[in-house]
Motif scaffolding. Sequence first.
Motif, PDB file in Angstrom:
ATOM      1  N   ASP A  33      40.717 -40.602  25.249  1.00 40.15           N
ATOM      2  CA  ASP A  33      41.142 -41.413  26.383  1.00 40.15           C
ATOM      3  C   ASP A  33      42.660 -41.399  26.519  1.00 40.15           C
ATOM      4  N   HIS A  34      43.365 -41.420  25.406  1.00 40.79           N
ATOM      5  CA  HIS A  34      44.835 -41.366  25.436  1.00 40.79           C
ATOM      6  C   HIS A  34      45.300 -40.069  26.085  1.00 40.79           C
ATOM      7  N   SER A  36      43.631 -38.232  28.175  1.00 37.04           N
ATOM      8  CA  SER A  36      43.248 -38.294  29.586  1.00 37.04           C
ATOM      9  C   SER A  36      44.231 -39.148  30.383  1.00 37.04           C
ATOM     10  N   GLN A  37      44.617 -40.289  29.832  1.00 36.26           N
ATOM     11  CA  GLN A  37      45.550 -41.166  30.519  1.00 36.26           C
ATOM     12  C   GLN A  37      46.939 -40.522  30.634  1.00 36.26           C
ATOM     13  N   LYS A  38      47.367 -39.805  29.607  1.00 35.83           N
ATOM     14  CA  LYS A  38      48.652 -39.104  29.687  1.00 35.83           C
ATOM     15  C   LYS A  38      48.632 -38.044  30.779  1.00 35.83           C
ATOM     16  N   ARG A  39      47.502 -37.307  30.882  1.00 34.89           N
ATOM     17  CA  ARG A  39      47.382 -36.300  31.940  1.00 34.89           C
ATOM     18  C   ARG A  39      47.406 -36.950  33.315  1.00 34.89           C
ATOM     19  N   ALA A  40      46.697 -38.062  33.471  1.00 40.45           N
ATOM     20  CA  ALA A  40      46.660 -38.758  34.763  1.00 40.45           C
ATOM     21  C   ALA A  40      48.044 -39.279  35.129  1.00 40.45           C
ATOM     22  N   LEU A  41      48.761 -39.825  34.163  1.00 41.64           N
ATOM     23  CA  LEU A  41      50.110 -40.328  34.417  1.00 41.64           C
ATOM     24  C   LEU A  41      51.052 -39.185  34.787  1.00 41.64           C
TER      25      LEU A  41
END
Length: 58
Positions: A33-34, A36-41
Amino acid sequence: MTSALGPHAAFILASYAAVVVVLGGLVLSVLLDHRSQKRALAELERRGAGRRSGKEPS
């Protein structure tokens, strides 16, 4: 070693194994999840979205 755990050795060892599997799954889930969130950011920032925390209040 199992004789030192008594007659419930199989249950005790299975319980510890289950805890290791569950905790490993949780850690893996958090790491994925970390990422994934870094990619989204990064994608949001690439498109021009800024972070509010870096600006002065108006």
